[in-house]
Design an enzyme around this catalytic site. Structure first.
Site, mmCIF file in Angstrom:
data_model
loop_
_atom_site.group_PDB
_atom_site.id
_atom_site.type_symbol
_atom_site.label_atom_id
_atom_site.label_comp_id
_atom_site.label_asym_id
_atom_site.label_seq_id
_atom_site.Cartn_x
_atom_site.Cartn_y
_atom_site.Cartn_z
ATOM 1 N N LYS A 184 -6.939 3.383 -3.645
ATOM 2 C CA LYS A 184 -7.328 3.416 -2.233
ATOM 3 C C LYS A 184 -7.559 4.855 -1.806
ATOM 4 C CE LYS A 184 -5.387 2.140 2.307
ATOM 5 N NZ LYS A 184 -4.259 1.451 2.980
ATOM 6 N N LYS A 191 -10.278 0.303 -2.635
ATOM 7 C CA LYS A 191 -10.189 0.112 -1.190
ATOM 8 C C LYS A 191 -10.494 1.418 -0.461
ATOM 9 C CE LYS A 191 -7.005 -1.159 2.573
ATOM 10 N NZ LYS A 191 -5.643 -1.634 2.910
ATOM 11 N N ASP A 227 0.866 -1.185 0.000
ATOM 12 C CA ASP A 227 0.000 0.000 0.000
ATOM 13 C C ASP A 227 0.902 1.234 0.000
ATOM 14 O OD1 ASP A 227 -1.722 -2.157 0.680
ATOM 15 O OD2 ASP A 227 -3.094 -0.795 1.707
#
Length: 330
Positions: free
Chosen positions: A230, A266, A167
């Site tokens: 995300k 996400k 991430d």
């Protein structure tokens, strides 16, 4: 905006503007990339928020609610990202991810545990033998204020320790300054350093100021090869919202329609209740479609959410809420 389509099959893994893509020429220079991103349709903020709010009012019946709760559990990246994280805390988090409810082995496992790079090896040991993934934040998370070499070393260390997913955070300063090519090239470099690990690109939507910027960031991340886009780090005041997630779901839907490449989404930060999670699942189904209702393509970045889902799950099964010791307090 009308763009040519390709014959690539849906669900292909993300790749940076491959040869033959309708977007192959978009990233050849700073000027072409800027022109493309600023040529995307403007976002009707009022309409976006109204649609997100309307979808959030959908009622879910008992059978569908049970399914939604199990699906949401299976989509959680169970997360601890604190300076006070210890080996014991990460081991406990891994055990909870594998068996969220030790009294009911039919409870789905979470999708992943998400930790800092130095805790990846510990997390891998904790989930060994299961299909729970280990995600690691990297690239000088959460601010992203570091030289590219430092960021890439961060990624390589996490991958070497066994991370299945990375991430990363984008350089918001560069993005907000209009230096889109720098952001693009950094994502491409991180994608290469991540090797086999799936790459989630975090925009920190609360710092991007406008929905137009969130749309541009979504397309920039996808063009650069993100496997997931995300919303947030969870470390700022405004994190995932139904409206910004809806906008990102529209982006991945439209990107697949144009390229055949499917990208995950996400939302992270601020999603704490079963009611919240179900609202987001409705957004997914009604916007991107059922193809995204799977933890390979949709995740929740959360920690306390799991506790509420487990309590609601027991309520459906037994007709009553559990006692205060039924779930752990993260």
């Amino acid at each position: 905006m009308t763009m040519p389509t390709t014959t690539s099959p849906p669900g292909t893994a993300g790749a940076a503007a491959p040869t033959g893509s309708p977007f192959a020429d978009v990233t050849t220079s700073a000027a072409t990339l800027h022109r493309f991103l600023h040529g995307l349709p403007g976002v009707d903020a009022v309409g976006l928020e109204a649609r997100a709010a309307a979808l959030g009012t959908r009622s879910i019946k008992t059978t569908a609610k049970a399914y939604a709760i199990d699906l949401a559990i299976s989509m959680i990246d169970l997360t601890t990202l604190e300076g006070a994280d210890t080996v014991g805390k990460v081991r406990a988090l891994g055990a909870k991810a594998v068996h969220p409810d030790p009294t009911d082995r039919d409870t789905p496992r979470t999708a992943a545990v998400c930790v800092y790079p130095d805790m990846v090896a510990t997390a891998k040991e904790a989930v060994a033998g299961s299909d729970v993934k280990v995600a690691s934040v990297a690239t000088a998370f959460p601010a992203g204020r570091a030289a590219l070499g430092v960021k890439l070393a961060d990624v390589r260390d996490a991958v070497a320790a066994g991370a299945d997913e990375i991430d990363m955070v984008i350089d918001r300063g560069a993005f907000l300054s209009g230096d889109y090519l720098k952001v693009y090239e950094e994502i491409v470099a991180v994608k290469e350093a991540a090797q086999h690990a799936r790459l989630k690109v975090i925009f920190e939507t609360g710092e991007l100021s406008t929905y137009d910027n969130i749309r541009r960031a979504s397309w920039l991340g996808m063009l650069a090869g993100a496997d997931f886009i995300k919303t947030s780090t969870g470390k700022v005041g405004v994190n995932a919202t139904p409206a910004n997630t809806l906008l990102m779901l529209e982006a991945v839907r439209d990107f697949r329609a144009q390229t055949g490449v499917q990208i995950g989404v996400k939302p992270a930060g601020g999603i704490r209740t079963t009611k919240d999670a179900i609202k987001f699942l409705v957004l997914v189904n009604e916007t991107a479609g059922a193809d995204w209702l799977d933890n390979h393509w949709f995740r929740f970045g959360a920690s306390s959410l799991l506790n509420d889902l487990l309590m609601q799950r027991q309520k459906l099964a037994t007709g009553r809420y559990s006692g205060p010791d039924y779930v752990t307090v993260d």
